[in-house]
Scaffold this active site. Structure first.
Site, PDB file in Angstrom:
ATOM      1  N   ASP A   1       8.223 -11.334   8.256  1.00  0.00           N
ATOM      2  CA  ASP A   1       7.370 -10.609   7.330  1.00  0.00           C
ATOM      3  C   ASP A   1       8.315  -9.785   6.449  1.00  0.00           C
ATOM      4  OD1 ASP A   1       4.934  -9.471   6.261  1.00  0.00           O
ATOM      5  OD2 ASP A   1       5.357  -7.675   7.451  1.00  0.00           O
TER       6      ASP A   1
ATOM      7  N   ASP B   1       7.420  -6.516   4.182  1.00  0.00           N
ATOM      8  CA  ASP B   1       7.210  -5.070   4.216  1.00  0.00           C
ATOM      9  C   ASP B   1       7.064  -4.572   5.650  1.00  0.00           C
ATOM     10  OD1 ASP B   1       7.204  -5.245   1.433  1.00  0.00           O
ATOM     11  OD2 ASP B   1       5.023  -5.366   1.316  1.00  0.00           O
TER      12      ASP B   1
END
Length: 183
Positions: A7, A9
């Site tokens: 991922d 953020d």
């Protein structure tokens, strides 16, 4: 092929409740870029899978998202890292698309693009939706405590087999069987 799905953020860069809306707002989490470098050096293909609903909400446009991603790619390259691909969902949270995590669409696209079965491959996230999307495709979920991870760790419904680490650097250490580099 060794492949890892990250991922963005809260895993690679500092997250913000107000979204990362410009390259200036994108700041790497200490050690994350070096972790990407070490993974790449060890032969991992590094792939990013990220929900970016700020595009669908009109908070920033595709050119800005591309500029943010370009900053991340260049920052990783500056320390010897490589990001092989970035997959993203630009749709708002209320979308019925199949690409927004926790749905598996981005992971299906990754499997197709790289012609690989994702079963057992590591996926790293800081939120339940990251872990669920990867686990639904057979990935081994890794939760980092950066970003939203400390809160996510309290959820009693973490996917079976979720491994918990302080940050991406610790995940890389685990996967590579090494201890942190001492300066």
């Amino acid at each position: 092929m060794k492949l890892i799905i990250l991922d963005r953020d809260g895993v690679i860069n500092v997250d913000s409740a107000q979204f990362i809306k410009s390259p200036d707002e994108w700041k790497p989490i200490p050690g994350s870029l070096e972790a990407i470098s070490r993974l790449a050096e060890a032969g991992y293909r590094v792939v990013v899978a990220t929900n970016q609903s700020g595009v669908g909400r009109g908070l920033f446009d595709m050119d800005t998202l591309n500029a943010i991603n370009e900053k991340m790619i260049k920052a990783a390259a500056a320390v010897g890292g490589r990001i092989d691909a970035i997959f993203f969902c630009p749709h708002p949270a209320d979308s019925t698309c199949n690409c927004r995590k926790p749905k598996p669409g981005m992971f299906e696209q990754i499997a197709e693009r790289f012609n690989i079965d994702l079963k057992g491959l590591p996926t790293v996230g800081d939120s339940m939706r990251d872990l669920v999307a990867g686990a639904s495709m057979g990935c081994t979920p890794y939760l980092v405590l950066t970003g939203k991870g400390a809160k996510t760790a309290l959820d009693p419904d973490l996917p079976v087999g979720t491994k918990v680490f302080p940050d991406l650097a610790a995940v890389a250490n685990h996967l590579l069987g090494s201890s942190p580099h001492k300066a």
